[in-house]
Design a protein around this motif. Structure first.
Motif, short mmCIF file in Angstrom:
data_model
loop_
_atom_site.label_atom_id
_atom_site.label_comp_id
_atom_site.label_asym_id
_atom_site.label_seq_id
_atom_site.Cartn_x
_atom_site.Cartn_y
_atom_site.Cartn_z
N GLY A 149 3.17 -1.04 5.60
CA GLY A 149 3.99 -0.78 4.61
C GLY A 149 4.07 0.66 4.03
N LYS A 150 3.59 1.60 4.69
CA LYS A 150 3.37 2.77 4.57
C LYS A 150 4.73 3.82 5.08
CE LYS A 150 -0.87 4.87 4.77
NZ LYS A 150 -2.09 5.52 5.42
N ASP A 151 5.37 4.13 3.97
CA ASP A 151 6.56 4.98 4.55
C ASP A 151 6.85 6.28 3.38
OD1 ASP A 151 9.20 5.92 4.91
OD2 ASP A 151 9.75 3.79 5.42
N PRO A 152 6.87 7.48 4.21
CA PRO A 152 7.04 8.42 3.37
C PRO A 152 8.39 8.72 2.71
CG PRO A 152 7.17 9.16 5.65
CD PRO A 152 6.65 7.69 5.54
N CYS A 153 9.20 8.09 3.00
CA CYS A 153 10.46 7.87 2.32
C CYS A 153 10.59 7.14 1.09
CB CYS A 153 11.71 7.41 3.13
SG CYS A 153 11.86 8.16 4.71
N TYR A 154 9.57 5.92 1.02
CA TYR A 154 9.49 5.26 -0.09
C TYR A 154 8.61 6.15 -1.18
CZ TYR A 154 12.33 1.40 0.81
OH TYR A 154 13.24 0.50 0.97
N ARG A 174 14.18 3.04 3.82
CA ARG A 174 12.92 3.14 4.78
C ARG A 174 13.17 4.21 5.79
NH1 ARG A 174 15.58 -1.40 7.13
NH2 ARG A 174 15.93 -1.12 9.51
N GLY A 175 12.41 5.00 6.43
CA GLY A 175 12.35 5.61 7.53
C GLY A 175 12.04 5.13 8.93
N TYR A 176 11.41 5.78 9.70
CA TYR A 176 11.29 5.14 11.11
C TYR A 176 10.58 3.80 11.15
CZ TYR A 176 9.58 4.83 15.87
OH TYR A 176 9.38 4.46 17.27
N SER A 199 13.47 -5.99 -0.43
CA SER A 199 13.53 -4.51 -0.57
C SER A 199 12.85 -3.99 -1.58
CB SER A 199 14.91 -3.79 -0.50
OG SER A 199 15.49 -4.61 0.76
N PRO A 200 12.07 -3.15 -1.86
CA PRO A 200 11.46 -2.51 -2.62
C PRO A 200 12.36 -2.35 -3.95
CG PRO A 200 10.18 -1.44 -0.86
CD PRO A 200 11.54 -2.22 -0.40
N GLU A 201 13.59 -1.80 -3.66
CA GLU A 201 14.57 -1.17 -4.61
C GLU A 201 15.20 -2.44 -4.96
OE1 GLU A 201 14.29 -0.67 -1.31
OE2 GLU A 201 16.42 -0.41 -0.32
#
Ligand SMILES: [Zn+2]
Length: 401
Positions: free
Chosen positions: A315-320, A304-306, A232-234
């Motif tokens: 790897g494109k996610d507005p939540c990130y 992550r979102g959807y 996970s990125p976090e």
């Protein structure tokens, strides 16, 4: 009144049967889907993992080992992909390596699906995709599994309440009898390939696979083993090499060489008390340099979102993006300033790291008889060139046969 109740019961029953049939067909299809590995002239042979544990015969764990062998004898390297099947860069990087590496000296063994069982299902309630698709240069669409972190319960059931990891019958001069090599873990970890090393010959299918890997490294006298993952990125251990203490020096050389070329990696020493993992047990119970590589995977993180195939690949996610905006990126351990972290970049990082680790191993052992030469990567600058091209292309399909 009675009739009304009977009708609604029938409707519910019919819906349940339809739902069970649809999901059952989908589950069964994934279970039986076999990925195509397109072997080129660089692959000199394959063998089954049961050569190193006969108890794997007839099980889903009896996977193929691909042999990339040079004309000239030399050292030996083993690359493991798919340990955690919900970490696609590890699985796909191993496939790119086995389809692209031109080995002219020594041997590179590649097992792209070391936890084949984990590839055949998804984690419940995670909403992850089942498959990833890539279009090759000549227009063929190739399909690969997106799987689960753990082996399929169909292959190994039930989980115990707690999993007591042990080192089985393995002994090693490197491990003092005073060291506690057991570890208590939550029950489901019994199906986690990377908690089951060094493995048990007649244990669960997950333990049998681990046993075969350990035995293969010892029997073939493999010099270095690299296990490819994502996180996970976090998660703090990210864009990192986790190294057994015997491999710290060569891992440091790799981090410096790649860092000089703007491919930034952290180095993490393998904790001695964290049992069951490749970078610990394969370093302790074999003479190989044991390393594990991590790269950030937004489709795996908790922010992550959807979640769908597009997220796994782009790897494109507005939540990130939102998470990265807080405290100047302090919440994440990857550079998410571009608003994505594509699979092509993650695979490029793994391929570059493996190529550089081989170069650093040659430097570390300083013995012609144990060196490995991959023609595509004669030096660190060539590795950087390959990396830049792969990142710029942003199309993994171009690197698949
Ligand atoms: Zn992992």
């Amino acid at each position: 009144m009675k009739k009304k109740g009977l009708i609604s019961t029938c409707i519910i029953l019919c819906c349940a049967i339809v739902l069970a049939t649809v999901t059952g067909i989908s589950f069964n299809k994934k279970r039986n889907f076999v990925e195509d590995i397109v072997v080129g002239s660089n692959v000199k042979g394959t063998f089954k993992l049961d050569e190193y544990n006969e108890n794997l015969k007839g099980t889903i764990g009896d996977v193929d080992v691909y042999v990339l062998k040079g004309e000239e004898e030399g050292g030996k390297v083993l690359v493991l992909g798919g340990t955690h099947a919900n970490e696609p860069a590890g699985h796909m990087a191993a496939i790119v390596i086995l389809e692209q590496f031109q080995v002219s000296k020594g041997t590179v063994y590649v097992i792209p699906n070391i936890c084949q069982s984990g590839l055949t299902h998804n984690d419940p309630l995670e909403g992850t995709p089942q498959y990833l698709h890539f279009t090759t240069k000549n227009g063929d669409v190739r399909t690969f599994h997106f799987g689960s972190r753990a082996s399929n319960p169909i292959d190994q059931w039930p989980d115990p309440d707690t999993y007591l990891h042990t080192s089985g019958d393995w002994t090693s001069a490197k491990v003092s009898p005073d060291v506690n090599t057991t570890q208590t873990l939550s029950g489901s970890e019994v199906r986690n390939q990377n908690r089951c090393y060094p493995g048990i010959a007649d244990g669960t299918v997950t333990e049998r696979v681990s046993y075969a890997v350990t035995n293969m490294i010892n029997t073939l006298k493999i010099d270095m083993v690299i296990d490819l993952h994502e996180s996970s990125p976090e998660y703090a251990v990210n864009n990192a090499i986790v190294a057994h203490q015997d491999a710290l020096s060569l891992a440091s050389d790799t981090v410096l060489q790649l860092g000089d070329r703007d491919i930034l990696l952290r180095i993490e020493p393998s904790p001695a008390a964290l049992r069951g993992l490749t970078h610990r047990e394969l370093g302790d119970y074999t003479d190989a340099y044991a390393l594990l590589c991590e790269v950030g995977n937004p489709s795996q993180g908790r922010f992550r979102g959807y979640t769908d195939e597009a997220l796994a690949i782009t790897g494109k996610d507005p939540c990130y993006t939102d998470a990265y905006a807080i405290n100047g990126g302090a919440l994440l351990y990857v550079d998410y300033s571009s608003g994505d972290f594509p699979l092509s970049l993650r695979v490029a990082r793994h391929v570059a790291t493996v190529a550089q680790l081989i170069d650093s191993m040659n430097f570390e052992v300083d013995d012609e008889a144990r060196s490995v030469i991959v023609d595509n990567f004669p030096d660190p600058d060539a590795i950087k060139e390959f990396y830049d091209e792969m990142v710029a292309a942003d199309d993994l399909g171009l690197y698949l046969n």
